[in-house]
Design an enzyme around this catalytic site. Structure first.
Site, short mmCIF file in Angstrom:
data_model
loop_
_atom_site.label_atom_id
_atom_site.label_comp_id
_atom_site.label_asym_id
_atom_site.label_seq_id
_atom_site.Cartn_x
_atom_site.Cartn_y
_atom_site.Cartn_z
N ILE A 8 -12.16 26.88 -14.59
CA ILE A 8 -12.31 27.36 -15.96
C ILE A 8 -12.00 28.86 -15.92
CG2 ILE A 8 -13.89 27.76 -17.88
CD1 ILE A 8 -15.45 25.27 -16.91
N TYR A 9 -11.03 29.29 -16.71
CA TYR A 9 -10.67 30.71 -16.73
C TYR A 9 -11.77 31.55 -17.37
CZ TYR A 9 -5.89 30.11 -15.07
OH TYR A 9 -4.80 29.86 -14.29
N ALA A 64 -3.16 31.55 -19.44
CA ALA A 64 -2.77 32.41 -18.32
C ALA A 64 -1.47 31.91 -17.72
CB ALA A 64 -3.87 32.41 -17.26
N ASP A 72 -6.33 23.70 -15.13
CA ASP A 72 -7.00 24.50 -16.14
C ASP A 72 -7.78 23.49 -16.99
OD1 ASP A 72 -7.67 25.79 -18.51
OD2 ASP A 72 -5.75 26.83 -18.71
N CYS A 76 1.71 20.74 -10.78
CA CYS A 76 0.24 20.69 -10.72
C CYS A 76 -0.21 19.26 -10.45
CB CYS A 76 -0.35 21.22 -12.02
SG CYS A 76 0.00 22.95 -12.35
N ARG A 87 0.83 -1.20 0.00
CA ARG A 87 0.00 0.00 0.00
C ARG A 87 0.86 1.25 0.00
NH1 ARG A 87 -2.62 -3.45 3.82
NH2 ARG A 87 -1.67 -2.31 5.55
N ARG A 88 2.12 1.09 -0.40
CA ARG A 88 3.09 2.19 -0.35
C ARG A 88 3.69 2.49 -1.73
NH1 ARG A 88 6.43 -0.01 4.99
NH2 ARG A 88 4.67 0.10 6.45
N SER A 129 -4.20 21.59 -8.90
CA SER A 129 -4.85 22.64 -9.67
C SER A 129 -4.91 22.21 -11.13
CB SER A 129 -4.03 23.94 -9.54
OG SER A 129 -4.47 24.93 -10.44
#
Length: 282
Positions: A225-226, A281, A186, A157, A137-138, A184
């Site tokens: 969404i930008y 961006a 986009d 990201c 599990r590692r 994060s």
């Protein structure tokens, strides 16, 4: 119709209808003209794809499978942090005059660590465990290394993969499952790109470790969404959907370090037109 299309459309509708706006807040990203790049975002989006059923490529528009595979291999196989080793321009914005993106992504994959079994980098450790300790599990990677963040031109990201192996009833081969953690994303520019490249990675690792692929789970902490992407996304999710393509991986390759983007292809891949000149961006 493609399951990936269904997931993408539902996710985008949820973000647009129920997401929170960052307009007026202090945000880091800027548009090319210097103005702040605001987003509509949802916290903790979780998407699940069963890779045994179909390959999760969008048909709403084309995902360039060889290019996204090349970027994945740049990080996981070549373990490079230099854009001169990459055959696309997706990282050009974050490279210095020598082509380096700093101690990010592939650099972290190539760092060797001391284990009881000897010195290995994270990729070799994953392959070692899948072959020798499949029910551990590692089995995971992490490239969000805090002590090196100040030397990264962009914080990672997609920063962590966790692999989990199961023995399915009636199946001779073990099943490889994986979770991609992403701080994060986009959604317009990167969502299906990341989904496809990590689906390819799972197919490759399963093949070289004599397993079959199972479920791929994508966890996105900040799915956004930008503002300047909203009309593009609204048009995209109304498009005609097509059946999922068939995935081909060269069955002769048994060593992860021998794969190339030419060993991957999507067959019967029917898509809508590409969206061109998407503002990015930075």
């Amino acid at each position: 119709m493609s399951y990936a299309d269904k997931v993408f459309v539902e996710m985008c509708k949820d973000i647009l209808e129920n997401g929170m706006s960052t307009e007026g807040e202090k945000v880091r990203p800027k548009w090319e003209d210097g103005s702040s790049a605001y987003t509509i975002k949802k916290f903790a989006v979780v998407n699940r794809y069963d890779l045994r059923k179909e390959f999760p490529a969008l048909t709403l528009r084309k995902t360039a499978i060889k290019s996204c595979t090349d970027e994945m291999l740049w990080i996981w196989q070549r373990k490079s942090n230099n854009i001169h080793d990459l055959n696309s321009h997706v990282w050009d914005e974050w490279a210095d005059e020598n082509g380096s993106i700093g101690k990010a992504y592939g650099y972290q994959m190539g760092v060797k660590h001391q284990y009881k079994e000897g010195m290995m980098d994270q990729v070799d450790r994953v392959i070692y465990d899948l072959k020798n300790n499949p029910f551990s599990r590692r089995i995971m990677t992490n490239i969000y290394v805090h002590e090196d963040l100040h030397e990264m031109n962009l914080y990672p990201c997609a920063y962590s993969m966790t692999f989990n192996v199961t023995q399915e009833k009636g199946e001779d081969k073990l099943t490889l499952n994986g979770i991609l953690n992403q701080r994060s994303q986009d959604i317009l520019t990167a969502n299906n790109w990341n989904v496809c490249q990590y689906a390819v990675l799972m197919h490759m690792l399963a093949q070289v470790c004599d397993m079959q692929v199972g479920e791929f789970v994508h966890v996105i902490a900040d799915a956004h969404i930008y503002d300047r992407h909203i009309p593009l996304v609204e048009e995209l999710i109304t498009r005609e959907q097509h059946p999922a393509p068939k995935f081909y991986l060269n069955p002769k390759i048994k060593d992860f370090y021998q794969f190339t983007p030419d060993d991957v292809r999507l067959e019967d891949y029917v898509t809508g037109p590409q969206i061109k000149n998407i503002p990015v961006a930075v």
